[in-house]
Design a protein around this motif. Structure first.
Motif, PDB file in Angstrom:
ATOM      1  N   GLY A 105     -41.466  12.506 -42.582  1.00 34.18           N
ATOM      2  CA  GLY A 105     -42.602  11.613 -42.730  1.00 34.18           C
ATOM      3  C   GLY A 105     -43.917  12.272 -42.345  1.00 34.18           C
ATOM      4  N   ARG A 106     -44.970  11.452 -42.335  1.00 37.18           N
ATOM      5  CA  ARG A 106     -46.309  11.890 -41.945  1.00 37.18           C
ATOM      6  C   ARG A 106     -46.945  10.793 -41.089  1.00 37.18           C
ATOM      7  NH1 ARG A 106     -47.668  17.294 -42.661  1.00 37.18           N
ATOM      8  NH2 ARG A 106     -46.689  18.014 -44.594  1.00 37.18           N
ATOM      9  N   GLY A 107     -47.658  11.193 -40.071  1.00 41.73           N
ATOM     10  CA  GLY A 107     -48.358  10.222 -39.228  1.00 41.73           C
ATOM     11  C   GLY A 107     -47.466   9.647 -38.149  1.00 41.73           C
ATOM     12  N   ARG A 108     -46.563   8.790 -38.537  1.00 39.62           N
ATOM     13  CA  ARG A 108     -45.530   8.258 -37.637  1.00 39.62           C
ATOM     14  C   ARG A 108     -44.202   8.809 -38.131  1.00 39.62           C
ATOM     15  NH1 ARG A 108     -46.933   4.276 -34.252  1.00 39.62           N
ATOM     16  NH2 ARG A 108     -44.933   3.206 -34.366  1.00 39.62           N
ATOM     17  N   VAL A 109     -43.604   9.732 -37.380  1.00 36.35           N
ATOM     18  CA  VAL A 109     -42.545  10.582 -37.921  1.00 36.35           C
ATOM     19  C   VAL A 109     -41.258  10.469 -37.109  1.00 36.35           C
ATOM     20  CG1 VAL A 109     -44.288  12.203 -38.756  1.00 36.35           C
ATOM     21  CG2 VAL A 109     -43.187  12.627 -36.544  1.00 36.35           C
ATOM     22  N   ALA A 110     -40.187  10.956 -37.722  1.00 35.89           N
ATOM     23  CA  ALA A 110     -38.893  11.088 -37.063  1.00 35.89           C
ATOM     24  C   ALA A 110     -38.571  12.565 -36.882  1.00 35.89           C
ATOM     25  CB  ALA A 110     -37.797  10.425 -37.885  1.00 35.89           C
TER      26      ALA A 110
ATOM     27  N   THR B 127     -47.455  10.655 -34.337  1.00 34.65           N
ATOM     28  CA  THR B 127     -46.640   9.936 -33.357  1.00 34.65           C
ATOM     29  C   THR B 127     -45.173  10.070 -33.728  1.00 34.65           C
ATOM     30  OG1 THR B 127     -48.395   8.322 -32.973  1.00 34.65           O
ATOM     31  CG2 THR B 127     -46.178   7.699 -32.273  1.00 34.65           C
ATOM     32  N   ILE B 128     -44.369  10.555 -32.796  1.00 38.71           N
ATOM     33  CA  ILE B 128     -42.922  10.638 -33.024  1.00 38.71           C
ATOM     34  C   ILE B 128     -42.318   9.303 -32.606  1.00 38.71           C
ATOM     35  CG2 ILE B 128     -40.776  11.793 -32.349  1.00 38.71           C
ATOM     36  CD1 ILE B 128     -42.453  14.340 -31.901  1.00 38.71           C
ATOM     37  N   THR B 129     -41.770   8.574 -33.562  1.00 42.88           N
ATOM     38  CA  THR B 129     -41.227   7.237 -33.300  1.00 42.88           C
ATOM     39  C   THR B 129     -39.706   7.230 -33.180  1.00 42.88           C
ATOM     40  OG1 THR B 129     -41.151   6.768 -35.690  1.00 42.88           O
ATOM     41  CG2 THR B 129     -43.141   6.100 -34.483  1.00 42.88           C
ATOM     42  N   HIS B 130     -39.033   8.185 -33.854  1.00 39.25           N
ATOM     43  CA  HIS B 130     -37.575   8.227 -33.885  1.00 39.25           C
ATOM     44  C   HIS B 130     -37.094   9.633 -33.547  1.00 39.25           C
ATOM     45  CE1 HIS B 130     -38.532   4.818 -36.478  1.00 39.25           C
ATOM     46  NE2 HIS B 130     -37.258   4.465 -36.571  1.00 39.25           N
ATOM     47  N   VAL B 131     -36.044   9.725 -32.745  1.00 42.23           N
ATOM     48  CA  VAL B 131     -35.322  10.979 -32.526  1.00 42.23           C
ATOM     49  C   VAL B 131     -33.881  10.717 -32.941  1.00 42.23           C
ATOM     50  CG1 VAL B 131     -34.553  12.697 -30.856  1.00 42.23           C
ATOM     51  CG2 VAL B 131     -36.850  11.722 -30.661  1.00 42.23           C
ATOM     52  N   ILE B 132     -33.429  11.434 -33.958  1.00 45.50           N
ATOM     53  CA  ILE B 132     -32.128  11.182 -34.584  1.00 45.50           C
ATOM     54  C   ILE B 132     -31.219  12.387 -34.359  1.00 45.50           C
ATOM     55  CG2 ILE B 132     -30.953  10.593 -36.744  1.00 45.50           C
ATOM     56  CD1 ILE B 132     -33.800   9.800 -37.833  1.00 45.50           C
ATOM     57  N   ALA B 133     -29.971  12.126 -34.005  1.00 42.68           N
ATOM     58  CA  ALA B 133     -28.971  13.192 -33.887  1.00 42.68           C
ATOM     59  C   ALA B 133     -27.970  13.055 -35.026  1.00 42.68           C
ATOM     60  CB  ALA B 133     -28.246  13.113 -32.549  1.00 42.68           C
ATOM     61  N   SER B 134     -27.790  14.125 -35.785  1.00 44.73           N
ATOM     62  CA  SER B 134     -26.768  14.096 -36.840  1.00 44.73           C
ATOM     63  C   SER B 134     -25.368  14.047 -36.229  1.00 44.73           C
ATOM     64  CB  SER B 134     -26.897  15.312 -37.754  1.00 44.73           C
ATOM     65  OG  SER B 134     -26.632  16.517 -37.050  1.00 44.73           O
TER      66      SER B 134
ATOM     67  N   ASP C  43     -42.444   4.542 -41.110  1.00 44.66           N
ATOM     68  CA  ASP C  43     -43.600   4.381 -41.981  1.00 44.66           C
ATOM     69  C   ASP C  43     -43.521   5.351 -43.166  1.00 44.66           C
ATOM     70  OD1 ASP C  43     -44.438   2.558 -40.151  1.00 44.66           O
ATOM     71  OD2 ASP C  43     -46.283   3.605 -39.578  1.00 44.66           O
ATOM     72  N   GLY C  44     -43.208   4.830 -44.348  1.00 51.01           N
ATOM     73  CA  GLY C  44     -43.186   5.651 -45.544  1.00 51.01           C
ATOM     74  C   GLY C  44     -41.919   6.447 -45.761  1.00 51.01           C
ATOM     75  N   TRP C  45     -40.881   6.236 -44.957  1.00 56.15           N
ATOM     76  CA  TRP C  45     -39.620   6.951 -45.166  1.00 56.15           C
ATOM     77  C   TRP C  45     -38.433   6.058 -44.811  1.00 56.15           C
ATOM     78  CZ3 TRP C  45     -36.720   7.224 -40.770  1.00 56.15           C
ATOM     79  CH2 TRP C  45     -37.385   7.157 -39.552  1.00 56.15           C
ATOM     80  N   ARG C  46     -37.307   6.349 -45.449  1.00 60.51           N
ATOM     81  CA  ARG C  46     -36.074   5.585 -45.228  1.00 60.51           C
ATOM     82  C   ARG C  46     -34.886   6.527 -45.393  1.00 60.51           C
ATOM     83  NH1 ARG C  46     -32.324   1.865 -47.885  1.00 60.51           N
ATOM     84  NH2 ARG C  46     -32.158  -0.077 -46.659  1.00 60.51           N
ATOM     85  N   LEU C  47     -33.997   6.527 -44.416  1.00 61.54           N
ATOM     86  CA  LEU C  47     -32.795   7.353 -44.441  1.00 61.54           C
ATOM     87  C   LEU C  47     -31.567   6.456 -44.462  1.00 61.54           C
ATOM     88  CD1 LEU C  47     -33.730   9.868 -41.585  1.00 61.54           C
ATOM     89  CD2 LEU C  47     -34.024  10.234 -44.046  1.00 61.54           C
ATOM     90  N   THR C  48     -30.609   6.750 -45.319  1.00 60.72           N
ATOM     91  CA  THR C  48     -29.335   6.023 -45.342  1.00 60.72           C
ATOM     92  C   THR C  48     -28.247   6.922 -44.764  1.00 60.72           C
ATOM     93  OG1 THR C  48     -29.993   4.764 -47.298  1.00 60.72           O
ATOM     94  CG2 THR C  48     -27.650   4.839 -46.790  1.00 60.72           C
ATOM     95  N   ALA C  49     -27.492   6.377 -43.818  1.00 58.37           N
ATOM     96  CA  ALA C  49     -26.475   7.149 -43.108  1.00 58.37           C
ATOM     97  C   ALA C  49     -25.169   7.210 -43.894  1.00 58.37           C
ATOM     98  CB  ALA C  49     -26.221   6.529 -41.740  1.00 58.37           C
ATOM     99  N   LEU C  50     -24.595   8.399 -43.957  1.00 55.58           N
ATOM    100  CA  LEU C  50     -23.247   8.600 -44.488  1.00 55.58           C
ATOM    101  C   LEU C  50     -22.411   9.165 -43.352  1.00 55.58           C
ATOM    102  CD1 LEU C  50     -25.254   9.031 -47.029  1.00 55.58           C
ATOM    103  CD2 LEU C  50     -23.310  10.191 -48.065  1.00 55.58           C
ATOM    104  N   HIS C  51     -21.433   8.384 -42.895  1.00 58.25           N
ATOM    105  CA  HIS C  51     -20.548   8.892 -41.848  1.00 58.25           C
ATOM    106  C   HIS C  51     -19.634   9.926 -42.493  1.00 58.25           C
ATOM    107  CE1 HIS C  51     -17.034   8.220 -38.883  1.00 58.25           C
ATOM    108  NE2 HIS C  51     -17.856   9.136 -38.419  1.00 58.25           N
ATOM    109  N   THR C  52     -19.759  11.180 -42.035  1.00 62.90           N
ATOM    110  CA  THR C  52     -19.020  12.299 -42.624  1.00 62.90           C
ATOM    111  C   THR C  52     -18.260  13.055 -41.529  1.00 62.90           C
ATOM    112  OG1 THR C  52     -21.141  13.486 -42.500  1.00 62.90           O
ATOM    113  CG2 THR C  52     -20.460  12.664 -44.668  1.00 62.90           C
ATOM    114  N   PRO C  53     -17.218  12.436 -40.965  1.00 60.65           N
ATOM    115  CA  PRO C  53     -16.456  13.125 -39.925  1.00 60.65           C
ATOM    116  C   PRO C  53     -15.739  14.346 -40.491  1.00 60.65           C
ATOM    117  CG  PRO C  53     -15.285  11.166 -40.677  1.00 60.65           C
ATOM    118  CD  PRO C  53     -16.644  11.143 -41.339  1.00 60.65           C
TER     119      PRO C  53
END
Length: 291
Positions: A45-50, A73-80, A137-147
Motif C-alpha cells: 500500500g501507500r500512506g497507510r501500509v502493511a 503510517t504502518i497499520t498492519h504487521v502480518i506474518a506469513s 486503505d487501498g489494499w486487500r489481501l485474501t488468505a490462503l492457508h497453505t500448510p
C-alpha cells in the motif's frame, strides 16, 4: 524437470525497491543456506501500509523498514508463518508504530514436540482463517492457508494486481524444507496443487526475487517433488531397511554438509507421506521399509 530457479537478486540489504504495483521490498541481512540473501519484508500500500514478514529480531531491518515508510503510517504487521526468520521482528515494529498484528495463529507445534526454527513468541492479535481478508486503505489481501513448510503458513493474494505472496511455500531460489512434525509433505503437495490451480501473474516469495512466470515454475516444482518421492521409494526398496538420513546420499547425491540434516528431515516427511499412502512402513528404531 529442472526448476528455473532465480539465483540473481541484486537488491542491496536495507534498500527498497518497487516490486509490483503498491508493493515494495526490503531484504534483511540474514543470509544463510536456508534464507538465500535474507528474508524479504514487503510494504503493501501507500500512506497507510502493511508490513508482511518483518523478519528476525534485527535492528538494521527495523530501521530499514521505518526509513522506507517515512511519512507513512504502518497499520498492519502480518506474518506469513511463525519461523524465526519471518515473525520475531514484529514485536519491535509494533512497539515503534502501534500497528496491529495478523496471522493464521501462533506456532502450532509446542516447543517440546520437536521441529526446528519455530517462533513461539508471536501470537497475532487478529487470527486470519483460510479465505478471510486483511484490508487497509487501498489494499486487500485474501488468505490462503497453505500448510506444508509450516503448519500455520499463509499465502496472501492481493486484490487487483494478480500478485500472490507465496512466502516460503514457493521460493524463487530453492525448494522449501519440509521438516516434521510441523512440516508435512502431504499437506505441502496439496497446498502446492492449490496454488497451481490459480492464475496469479506474479509470486512474491519470502526469499529471493519475484517469480514473474508462475505456471511453468510451479509445474517444474511439482514434478521435482514427485521425482524426489520416486527416488525415495526406489532407494528404500534397494536398501531394504534404512533411516531417513541413510537415504540422503542415494537420493540427493553429494550435498553441502550444512544441508544433510535438513535433507534428512525432508526425506522423513516424504516417508511419512508414503506411509499414509500404504507404500512405506516403519521398521525397527528409526528405520523404514518399502511395502
Amino acid at each position: 524437470m529442472s526448476i528455473p530457479f532465480l539465483k540473481h537478486d541484486p537488491l542491496p540489504h536495507g534498500a527498497v525497491e518497487e516490486t509490483a504495483p503498491e508493493v515494495r521490498r526490503v531484504v534483511c541481512n540474514n543470509p544463510s543456506a536456508f534464507t538465500f540473501r535474507g528474508t524479504n519484508s514487503y510494504i503493501i500500500g501507500r500512506g497507510r501500509v502493511a508490513i508482511l514478514d518483518p523478519g528476525p529480531e534485527d535492528p538494521a531491518q527495523l530501521a530499514a523498514i521505518l526509513a522506507a515508510t517515512a511519512g507513512e503510517t504502518i497499520t498492519h504487521v502480518i506474518a506469513s508463518h511463525t519461523h524465526r526468520d519471518h515473525s520475531p521482528g514484529a514485536a519491535a515494529l509494533v512497539a515503534a508504530t502501534g500497528a496491529s498484528t495478523w496471522g493464521f495463529g501462533p506456532h502450532m507445534t509446542p516447543p517440546d514436540a520437536g521441529g526446528e526454527g519455530g517462533d513461539h513468541g508471536f501470537r497475532p492479535q487478529h487470527q486470519v482463517a483460510d479465505g478471510e481478508a486483511i484490508e487497509g486503505d487501498g489494499w486487500r489481501l485474501t488468505a490462503l492457508h497453505t500448510p506444508g513448510h509450516c503448519a500455520n503458513h499463509l499465502c496472501l493474494a492481493m486484490e487487483g494486481n494478480g500478485v500472490l505472496f507465496s512466502a516460503d511455500h514457493v521460493m524463487s531460489w530453492s525448494t522449501s524444507v519440509v521438516s516434521p512434525p510441523d512440516g508435512d509433505m502431504a499437506d505441502y503437495m496439496r497446498s502446492l496443487e492449490r496454488v497451481m490451480a490459480r492464475d496469479d501473474r506474479m509470486l512474491l516469495p519470502g526469499h529471493g526475487p519475484a517469480i514473474t512466470d508462475p505456471k511453468p515454475f510451479l509445474k517444474a516444482l511439482h514434478a521435482h517433488r514427485m521425482e524426489r518421492e520416486e527416488k525415495v521409494l526406489a532407494a528404500l526398496r534397494q536398501a531394504g531397511t534404512a533411516t531417513a538420513e541413510e537415504l540422503v546420499g542415494p537420493v540427493y547425491g553429494p550435498l553441502d554438509p550444512r544441508l544433510v540434516t535438513p535433507a534428512g528431515r525432508s526425506l522423513l516427511s516424504h516417508l511419512i507421506k508414503l506411509e499414509g499412502e500404504g507404500l512405506a512402513a516403519r521398521a525397527e528404531g528409526e528405520g523404514w521399509s518399502a511395502r
